[in-house]
Design a protein around this motif. Structure first.
Motif, PDB file in Angstrom:
ATOM      1  N   GLY A  42       0.814  -1.215   0.000  1.00  0.00           N
ATOM      2  CA  GLY A  42       0.000   0.000   0.000  1.00  0.00           C
ATOM      3  C   GLY A  42       0.844   1.260   0.000  1.00  0.00           C
ATOM      4  O   GLY A  42       1.882   1.331   0.669  1.00  0.00           O
ATOM      5  N   GLY A  43       0.425   2.253  -0.770  1.00  0.00           N
ATOM      6  CA  GLY A  43       1.135   3.525  -0.837  1.00  0.00           C
ATOM      7  C   GLY A  43       2.262   3.554  -1.844  1.00  0.00           C
ATOM      8  O   GLY A  43       2.997   4.541  -1.933  1.00  0.00           O
ATOM      9  N   ALA A  44       2.416   2.490  -2.636  1.00  0.00           N
ATOM     10  CA  ALA A  44       3.481   2.446  -3.650  1.00  0.00           C
ATOM     11  C   ALA A  44       3.059   3.238  -4.881  1.00  0.00           C
ATOM     12  O   ALA A  44       1.871   3.432  -5.141  1.00  0.00           O
ATOM     13  N   ARG A  45       4.051   3.705  -5.640  1.00  0.00           N
ATOM     14  CA  ARG A  45       3.822   4.439  -6.888  1.00  0.00           C
ATOM     15  C   ARG A  45       4.404   3.636  -8.050  1.00  0.00           C
ATOM     16  O   ARG A  45       5.464   3.027  -7.912  1.00  0.00           O
ATOM     17  N   LEU A  46       3.733   3.678  -9.211  1.00  0.00           N
ATOM     18  CA  LEU A  46       4.290   3.057 -10.407  1.00  0.00           C
ATOM     19  C   LEU A  46       5.392   3.974 -10.924  1.00  0.00           C
ATOM     20  O   LEU A  46       5.205   5.192 -11.032  1.00  0.00           O
ATOM     21  N   THR A  47       6.549   3.405 -11.238  1.00  0.00           N
ATOM     22  CA  THR A  47       7.712   4.164 -11.694  1.00  0.00           C
ATOM     23  C   THR A  47       8.244   3.557 -12.985  1.00  0.00           C
ATOM     24  O   THR A  47       7.905   2.428 -13.334  1.00  0.00           O
ATOM     25  N   PHE A  48       9.109   4.320 -13.692  1.00  0.00           N
ATOM     26  CA  PHE A  48       9.721   3.788 -14.898  1.00  0.00           C
ATOM     27  C   PHE A  48      11.116   4.362 -15.084  1.00  0.00           C
ATOM     28  O   PHE A  48      11.476   5.383 -14.510  1.00  0.00           O
ATOM     29  N   ILE A  99      -0.607   4.499  -4.710  1.00  0.00           N
ATOM     30  CA  ILE A  99      -1.685   3.550  -4.984  1.00  0.00           C
ATOM     31  C   ILE A  99      -1.783   2.641  -3.764  1.00  0.00           C
ATOM     32  O   ILE A  99      -0.791   2.008  -3.381  1.00  0.00           O
ATOM     33  N   TRP A 100      -2.942   2.577  -3.157  1.00  0.00           N
ATOM     34  CA  TRP A 100      -3.114   1.737  -1.980  1.00  0.00           C
ATOM     35  C   TRP A 100      -3.459   0.324  -2.421  1.00  0.00           C
ATOM     36  O   TRP A 100      -3.752   0.078  -3.583  1.00  0.00           O
ATOM     37  N   SER A 132      -7.097   5.764  -8.084  1.00  0.00           N
ATOM     38  CA  SER A 132      -8.250   5.748  -7.192  1.00  0.00           C
ATOM     39  C   SER A 132      -7.895   4.888  -5.995  1.00  0.00           C
ATOM     40  O   SER A 132      -7.305   3.830  -6.135  1.00  0.00           O
ATOM     41  N   GLY A 133      -8.214   5.406  -4.815  1.00  0.00           N
ATOM     42  CA  GLY A 133      -7.972   4.604  -3.635  1.00  0.00           C
ATOM     43  C   GLY A 133      -7.787   5.431  -2.385  1.00  0.00           C
ATOM     44  O   GLY A 133      -7.504   6.623  -2.441  1.00  0.00           O
ATOM     45  N   ASN A 134      -7.986   4.764  -1.263  1.00  0.00           N
ATOM     46  CA  ASN A 134      -7.829   5.374   0.040  1.00  0.00           C
ATOM     47  C   ASN A 134      -8.713   6.608   0.195  1.00  0.00           C
ATOM     48  O   ASN A 134      -8.344   7.566   0.855  1.00  0.00           O
ATOM     49  N   GLY A 135      -9.854   6.605  -0.515  1.00  0.00           N
ATOM     50  CA  GLY A 135     -10.807   7.694  -0.394  1.00  0.00           C
ATOM     51  C   GLY A 135     -10.545   8.897  -1.280  1.00  0.00           C
ATOM     52  O   GLY A 135     -11.157   9.945  -1.103  1.00  0.00           O
ATOM     53  N   PHE A 136      -9.628   8.771  -2.249  1.00  0.00           N
ATOM     54  CA  PHE A 136      -9.295   9.896  -3.115  1.00  0.00           C
ATOM     55  C   PHE A 136      -9.252   9.482  -4.583  1.00  0.00           C
ATOM     56  O   PHE A 136      -8.973   8.335  -4.908  1.00  0.00           O
ATOM     57  N   ALA A 137      -9.487  10.464  -5.456  1.00  0.00           N
ATOM     58  CA  ALA A 137      -9.191  10.349  -6.886  1.00  0.00           C
ATOM     59  C   ALA A 137      -8.055  11.325  -7.145  1.00  0.00           C
ATOM     60  O   ALA A 137      -8.159  12.509  -6.819  1.00  0.00           O
TER      61      ALA A 137
END
Length: 175
Positions: A42-48, A99-100, A132-137
């Protein structure tokens, strides 16, 4: 503009998703559509990061901002994210917000890379993503350039922490 699907990678508890062929001078523009990417952590971000075959550490300069809105309408924000910028850095670049890992949380968007095979100019890129997630867009906007005139022929995607639990990334050539 016509798009041609070149390759698809699907995650299943994957440490990363890579495209190691198909990026060449055939197209001046490549798009990477990432769809419902869900992290194991939870809380990770997609990276490149991209490279020419020598290890994913190409120097880049980037900028990053996001807009967000709470599901319960309690808050909104438009934020420049200096913590996610790079000034001639070589780290993997985040292209989503956090992203959760709740069952319905995910991130989707499009990363566009311009003329990655050019041997004359630096390589520009832009990305627009929705989380979308953890109550937010959250809408995330990233732009930058790889500071190299060498052709970039490979791209790698991974989460900032943990595995990509699920999701699909499609590589398109644009003409």
């Amino acid at each position: 503009m016509a798009k041609r699907l070149i390759a698809t990678a699907t995650a299943s508890a994957s440490s990363s998703l890579s495209f190691t062929s198909g990026i060449d001078s055939t197209y001046d523009v490549y798009e990477f559509h990432f769809v419902n990417c869900h992290p194991a952590t939870g809380g990770a971000r997609l990276t490149f990061q991209m490279d020419s075959g020598s290890g994913y550490a190409t120097t880049m300069t980037t900028t990053n901002f996001l807009s967000e809105h709470a599901e319960n309408n309690s808050s909104t924000a438009l934020v420049y994210r200096t913590i996610r910028d790079q000034a001639q850095g070589t780290a993997y670049q985040p292209i989503t917000g956090n992203i959760w890992n709740n069952s319905d949380d995910s991130g989707s968007g499009v990363l566009t890379v311009y003329q990655p095979s050019s041997s004359t100019y630096v390589k520009h890129f832009t990305s627009v993503a929705n989380v979308s997630g953890n109550g937010f867009a959250d809408s995330n906007y990233v732009a930058g350039y790889f500071n190299t005139t060498s052709a970039l022929t490979r791209i790698d995607f991974k989460m900032s922490s943990g595995n990509i639990d699920a999701g699909t990334i499609k590589m398109f050539g644009v003409s």
